[in-house]
Design a protein around this motif. Structure first.
Motif, short mmCIF file in Angstrom:
data_model
loop_
_atom_site.label_atom_id
_atom_site.label_comp_id
_atom_site.label_asym_id
_atom_site.label_seq_id
_atom_site.Cartn_x
_atom_site.Cartn_y
_atom_site.Cartn_z
N GLY A 229 48.18 36.44 38.03
CA GLY A 229 47.96 37.89 37.93
C GLY A 229 49.17 38.58 37.33
N CYS A 241 48.60 42.75 41.15
CA CYS A 241 47.16 42.61 40.94
C CYS A 241 46.85 41.13 40.70
CB CYS A 241 46.72 43.46 39.75
SG CYS A 241 44.94 43.54 39.58
N GLU A 273 47.39 51.56 38.63
CA GLU A 273 46.54 50.59 39.33
C GLU A 273 45.32 50.22 38.47
OE1 GLU A 273 45.12 52.09 43.02
OE2 GLU A 273 44.00 50.25 43.46
N LYS A 274 44.71 51.25 37.88
CA LYS A 274 43.52 51.00 37.03
C LYS A 274 43.89 50.29 35.74
CE LYS A 274 40.13 54.04 38.87
NZ LYS A 274 39.92 55.44 39.16
N ARG A 277 44.47 46.62 36.64
CA ARG A 277 43.23 45.91 36.98
C ARG A 277 42.44 45.58 35.72
NH1 ARG A 277 38.24 47.85 39.85
NH2 ARG A 277 37.22 45.85 40.14
N ASN A 280 44.14 42.77 33.64
CA ASN A 280 43.87 41.43 34.19
C ASN A 280 42.50 40.94 33.75
OD1 ASN A 280 45.79 40.06 35.70
ND2 ASN A 280 45.53 41.40 37.46
N HIS A 309 33.02 42.16 36.13
CA HIS A 309 34.29 42.17 36.88
C HIS A 309 34.73 43.57 37.29
CE1 HIS A 309 35.10 37.93 36.83
NE2 HIS A 309 34.52 37.91 35.64
N LYS A 313 34.72 44.12 43.82
CA LYS A 313 35.83 44.70 44.59
C LYS A 313 37.11 43.98 44.18
CE LYS A 313 34.30 47.35 48.22
NZ LYS A 313 32.93 47.10 48.66
N PRO A 314 38.23 44.69 43.92
CA PRO A 314 39.47 44.01 43.55
C PRO A 314 39.98 43.07 44.64
CG PRO A 314 39.86 46.38 43.78
CD PRO A 314 38.40 46.13 44.03
#
Ligand SMILES: Nc1ncnc2c1ncn2[C@@H]1O[C@H](COP(=O)(O)OP(=O)(O)OP(=O)(O)O)[C@@H](O)[C@H]1O
Ligand SMILES: [Mg+2]
Length: 314
Positions: A229, A241, A273-274, A277, A280, A309, A313-314
């Motif tokens: 990650g 992440c 954060e977004k 995510r 990744n 994806h 849920k992360p």
């Protein structure tokens, strides 16, 4: 709204990838590969291609020759929607660069002939066009032998003109990680090294120490850790992440695809954060097909993968 979202200044080459070779290669022996792919290579070009496919209006500024490999590379970039009108194409002379990748089961070998990459220079760049973009990205700091002394100047000029900026150094083949990079980082909003590169640049062995040191220089530091990650640090805030489990063909260009995902969301004003995510997800998607851009040429597969994806849920 500026006409261009992102201008990439950097290198263009092709990758020749060989699959299914034996673990140990013997000299002077005819060794057979089970698979082969000629595809768009180089960090800057892969980033530009995938960012454009994601939906950002993207241009690349570079120098190449007019040989067979340059034609393949330019065609792929055009098919991906990248504006290549500011790429300087020279007749004859130094060939376009190439990377031969031996995609071994455990480790891969990357053999690069720099070609025009080493000659691309500040004078080749139409700065008015470059700075008409919303964002400037530069890749492969250590391969840009002629441009390297001017990279700081380009970032300073971009910041003065109000652009946001990002940098992925990639590897330093000389293993020196020169201090000139440290003068550039304060003008970089998003710095995107991988784990080995981050530790080498920060001159330490610990991931969190590297992120702390580097975040004193650049606003946002994102350290890519392969299938594990990625770690992001902005000031004192750190977040991790985890990677996404996928059937991997190869990880060539996963870092550049990750960068494209991150910058795409960053330009849309998403939270760190977004951005992380989505990066990744985009990095993982690139590993599902050969090289750095083949997956992104199948828009149906891309949409399905992202939808699948992003909904998890992360
Ligand atoms: N095998 C994998 N499975 C899932 N995701 C992966 C895999 N490899 C890489 N990724 C994703 O891609 C990101 C970037 O990968 P990596 O750490 O290999 O970057 P890099 O070394 O800069 O790659 P590059 O070879 O493109 O320079 C990772 O942070 C992760 O999100
Ligand atoms: Mg990389």
């Amino acid at each position: 709204m500026p006409h261009l979202n992102v201008c990439v200044i950097g290198e263009i080459n092709c990758d020749l990838i060989l699959y299914g070779l034996p673990k140990n290669l013997e000299p002077e022996k005819e060794t057979l590969a089970e698979g082969f792919r000629l595809t768009l290579g180089s960090s800057s070009a892969i980033f530009a291609h995938n960012l454009s496919v994601l939906g950002a209006r993207t241009a690349i500024i570079s120098r190449i020759s007019d040989d067979a490999l340059s034609k393949v590379a330019l065609e792929r970039l055009r098919e991906g929607g990248v504006d290549v009108s500011a790429v300087k194409q020279l007749r004859g002379g130094t060939p376009t660069g190439v990377t031969v990748i031996l995609a071994q089961p455990v480790q891969r070998y990357l053999l690069t002939y720099l070609g025009t990459i080493a000659e691309f220079c500040y004078e080749d760049i139409d700065r008015d066009y470059a700075f008409s973009a919303q964002h400037l990205h530069i890749s492969s700091f250590f391969l840009q032998r002629a441009l390297r002394p001017q990279i700081g100047r380009l970032f300073r000029e971009a910041k003065k003109k109000g652009l946001t900026t990002s940098l992925d150094t990639n590897d330093d083949p000389a293993g020196q990680w020169g201090n000139d990079l440290l003068d550039v980082l304060p003008f970089v909003d998003v710095f995107l090294p991988n784990e080995c590169e981050a530790k080498a640049i920060a001159r330490c062995n610990e991931l969190s120490e590297a992120s702390q040191k580097l975040s004193k220089l650049s606003r946002i530091v994102v350290i890519k850790c392969g299938e594990e990650g990625a770690l992001l640090r902005e000031g004192r805030e750190e977040q991790w992440c985890p990677g996404i489990r996928v059937e991997t063909v190869d990880a060539v260009g996963a870092g550049d695809s990750f960068n494209a995902g991150f910058i795409y969301r960053f330009l849309a004003g998403a939270s760190c954060e977004k951005c992380l995510r989505f990066a990744n997800i985009v990095g993982a998607f690139s590993t599902t097909r050969e090289g750095g851009t083949e997956a992104f040429r199948d828009s149906g597969a891309m949409k399905r993968f992202f939808a699948d994806h992003l909904n998890r849920k992360p």
